[in-house]
Design a protein around this motif. Sequence first.
Motif, mmCIF file in Angstrom:
data_model
loop_
_atom_site.group_PDB
_atom_site.id
_atom_site.type_symbol
_atom_site.label_atom_id
_atom_site.label_comp_id
_atom_site.label_asym_id
_atom_site.label_seq_id
_atom_site.Cartn_x
_atom_site.Cartn_y
_atom_site.Cartn_z
ATOM 1 N N UNK A 2 -41.514 35.100 -64.916
ATOM 2 C CA UNK A 2 -40.703 35.791 -63.930
ATOM 3 C C UNK A 2 -39.347 35.105 -63.812
ATOM 4 N N UNK A 3 -38.314 35.914 -63.689
ATOM 5 C CA UNK A 3 -36.990 35.360 -63.452
ATOM 6 C C UNK A 3 -36.702 35.431 -61.967
ATOM 7 N N UNK A 4 -36.058 34.400 -61.461
ATOM 8 C CA UNK A 4 -35.733 34.366 -60.048
ATOM 9 C C UNK A 4 -34.681 35.439 -59.739
ATOM 10 N N UNK A 5 -34.879 36.204 -58.670
ATOM 11 C CA UNK A 5 -33.822 37.127 -58.257
ATOM 12 C C UNK A 5 -32.602 36.323 -57.792
ATOM 13 N N UNK A 6 -31.430 36.934 -57.898
ATOM 14 C CA UNK A 6 -30.203 36.248 -57.506
ATOM 15 C C UNK A 6 -29.739 36.700 -56.128
ATOM 16 N N UNK A 7 -29.279 35.745 -55.342
ATOM 17 C CA UNK A 7 -28.640 36.041 -54.065
ATOM 18 C C UNK A 7 -27.152 35.769 -54.238
ATOM 19 N N UNK A 8 -26.317 36.602 -53.592
ATOM 20 C CA UNK A 8 -24.890 36.546 -53.882
ATOM 21 C C UNK A 8 -24.005 36.228 -52.686
ATOM 22 N N UNK A 20 -38.775 33.512 -45.080
ATOM 23 C CA UNK A 20 -39.831 33.058 -45.986
ATOM 24 C C UNK A 20 -40.299 31.676 -45.563
ATOM 25 N N UNK A 21 -41.588 31.556 -45.323
ATOM 26 C CA UNK A 21 -42.143 30.254 -44.922
ATOM 27 C C UNK A 21 -41.809 29.179 -45.950
ATOM 28 N N UNK A 22 -41.958 29.525 -47.227
ATOM 29 C CA UNK A 22 -41.642 28.622 -48.329
ATOM 30 C C UNK A 22 -40.530 29.258 -49.153
ATOM 31 N N UNK A 23 -39.315 28.743 -49.008
ATOM 32 C CA UNK A 23 -38.137 29.318 -49.662
ATOM 33 C C UNK A 23 -37.543 28.291 -50.628
ATOM 34 N N UNK A 24 -37.470 28.668 -51.894
ATOM 35 C CA UNK A 24 -36.982 27.775 -52.943
ATOM 36 C C UNK A 24 -35.660 28.315 -53.486
ATOM 37 N N UNK A 25 -34.627 27.465 -53.512
ATOM 38 C CA UNK A 25 -33.324 27.838 -54.046
ATOM 39 C C UNK A 25 -33.034 27.042 -55.303
ATOM 40 N N UNK A 56 -32.336 32.437 -57.273
ATOM 41 C CA UNK A 56 -31.306 31.749 -58.048
ATOM 42 C C UNK A 56 -29.961 32.043 -57.393
ATOM 43 N N UNK A 57 -29.140 31.016 -57.277
ATOM 44 C CA UNK A 57 -27.801 31.166 -56.709
ATOM 45 C C UNK A 57 -26.806 30.587 -57.710
ATOM 46 N N UNK A 58 -25.841 31.386 -58.070
ATOM 47 C CA UNK A 58 -24.771 30.931 -58.963
ATOM 48 C C UNK A 58 -23.613 30.449 -58.088
#
Length: 113
Positions: A2-8, A20-25, A56-58
Motif C-alpha cells: 500500500x502507498x501512503x495517501x498524501x496530505x497537502x 486518528x488514534x494512531x496517526x503516522x506521518x 505521506x507529506x511532501x
Amino acid sequence: MNHFPELTNIAEIDHFIDTNRLAFLYVSRQGCSVCHSLLPQVESLMENYPKINAVHIRAEQVEEVAGHFSIFTVPVLLLFVNGKEYIREARMVHMDLLAAKLDRLYTNLDRLD
C-alpha cells in the motif's frame, strides 16, 4: 504494498492527527535520495501495523510543515498517539529499531488511553 495517501496542507494534517488514534506521518522532500529509498521500506513495515493510519507529506508542497512540527531534516517519521507525538525518527532511520518501537507500542496499546 500500500502507498501512503498524501496530505497537502496543514489543516488536513492536523485533522488527520486529531481524528486518528494512531496517526503516522512520513515527511519527505523531492530530490532526497534517503527519502525515496526509505519510503517503500516504511510502507512495507507499516503493513504489519494495521491500526496505524499513515500518510505521506511532501515538504515542498506543505512548506509550513517544517515549522509546525519542528522539522530540520528529512525524511522525518512522526507517530502520534491520541494527538500526542510518541515516536520521531529522522534522516537515518534504522528499520529494526523502528519496528521494535512499533512492536512495543502495539503491545501496550490498551495502556495508552
